[in-house]
Write a protein that holds these residues in place. Sequence first.
Motif, PDB file in Angstrom:
ATOM      1  N   GLY A 128      -2.852  -0.311  -3.197  1.00 48.00           N
ATOM      2  CA  GLY A 128      -3.181   0.648  -2.154  1.00 48.00           C
ATOM      3  C   GLY A 128      -3.078   0.108  -0.747  1.00 48.00           C
ATOM      4  N   GLU A 129      -3.263  -1.190  -0.569  1.00 45.59           N
ATOM      5  CA  GLU A 129      -3.197  -1.749   0.785  1.00 45.59           C
ATOM      6  C   GLU A 129      -1.774  -1.690   1.317  1.00 45.59           C
ATOM      7  N   TYR A 130      -0.815  -1.988   0.457  1.00 44.89           N
ATOM      8  CA  TYR A 130       0.600  -1.922   0.810  1.00 44.89           C
ATOM      9  C   TYR A 130       1.367  -1.278  -0.338  1.00 44.89           C
ATOM     10  N   GLY A 131       2.637  -0.977  -0.059  1.00 43.74           N
ATOM     11  CA  GLY A 131       3.475  -0.439  -1.113  1.00 43.74           C
ATOM     12  C   GLY A 131       3.733  -1.481  -2.195  1.00 43.74           C
ATOM     13  N   VAL A 132       4.070  -1.004  -3.380  1.00 43.77           N
ATOM     14  CA  VAL A 132       4.343  -1.901  -4.506  1.00 43.77           C
ATOM     15  C   VAL A 132       5.674  -2.605  -4.288  1.00 43.77           C
ATOM     16  N   MET A 133       5.662  -3.928  -4.433  1.00 46.74           N
ATOM     17  CA  MET A 133       6.912  -4.689  -4.324  1.00 46.74           C
ATOM     18  C   MET A 133       7.572  -4.762  -5.693  1.00 46.74           C
TER      19      MET A 133
END
Length: 337
Positions: free
Chosen positions: A282-287
């Motif tokens: 949730g903090e960043y997009g999934v890599m």
Amino acid sequence: MEIFNNHKKLYLVASALFIVLTLFVAILPALDNQAKIQPLPDAIPLSEAAVRGKQVFIANGCVACHSQQVRNVEMDRKWGERPSMAADYATNKRMDVWINTATLMGTERTGPDLTDIGTRQPSLDWHLVHLFNPRIVVKESIMPAYPFLFDYKQNPTDTDVVVAVPEGVVSSAKGKVVATQEALDLVAYLQELKQAKLPEATVAPEFLYPLKQEAITGGTEQVDETEADGKNLYANNCAACHQANGEGLAGAFPPLKNSPIVMSENIQLFVDIIMNGYDARGEYGVMPAVGTNLNWTAKEVTAIVNYERNNWGNQAPKVSVEEVQQILNYINEMKAK
């Protein structure tokens, strides 16, 4: 001759000649090719969502700027592992009675080739941000934005796909950016555009006219091959999300500049993220699993690790190919269990 004085006979003969020529010049050769050229064994048909996405792709005229053909010249090597061949297009069928086969090979390349975009950039988050506003992830992009493929919601539901738009891009009064089904279908189509592997007995066409290092450097600059590879690997596969300056995008993609993971003495986690991706919850997009998807070797992983650890103000000891190879062996052993 009487035929030239009788317009009915003249038109009848001309029509018959046209039909015969069309049959032997166009229809029969096409049917023969269709019978001979079969999809590659590992080719995966498009899913229902991807088929709908292909229609969105066509409806928005994306083929005007994006090709889907890797030519057999060295400059096209970055678009795929091999040049395209007839079998790559054998799964393309007429979409319905009114829409032709639509191979979407394109006639010009204003934007990047999409033949293998599903391998190069499989990230759902990146594609959605890119469609919403390309300038967010690629400042120099001339691609038009497609905000009409998205909605705004103050309170998205659990089933809504919220787009990881950086803070400040959209007014808080509008709410969160949510992808419509059309946007999700279009991304599904892009994610499924991948070059199928060739059978072991099949030899891929060669890339012609290889670029010489002297032409790239002007014959004067001394370039460390490992560093040059790391720079190119980052530019082609990482900069779209983490940006050329390594600062990422707040609320969308994490920074690599001053990153504790990048700078850590123990690079196992760093290498694991490169190979297998990472979900920041949730903090960043999934890599996505960039290294695995692109079949990176220990040398390539080492090059990109050293590049990221020694740029944008980062200063960390370089790692060796042997160190990275040991980590890759360990990762593969853990996967096998």
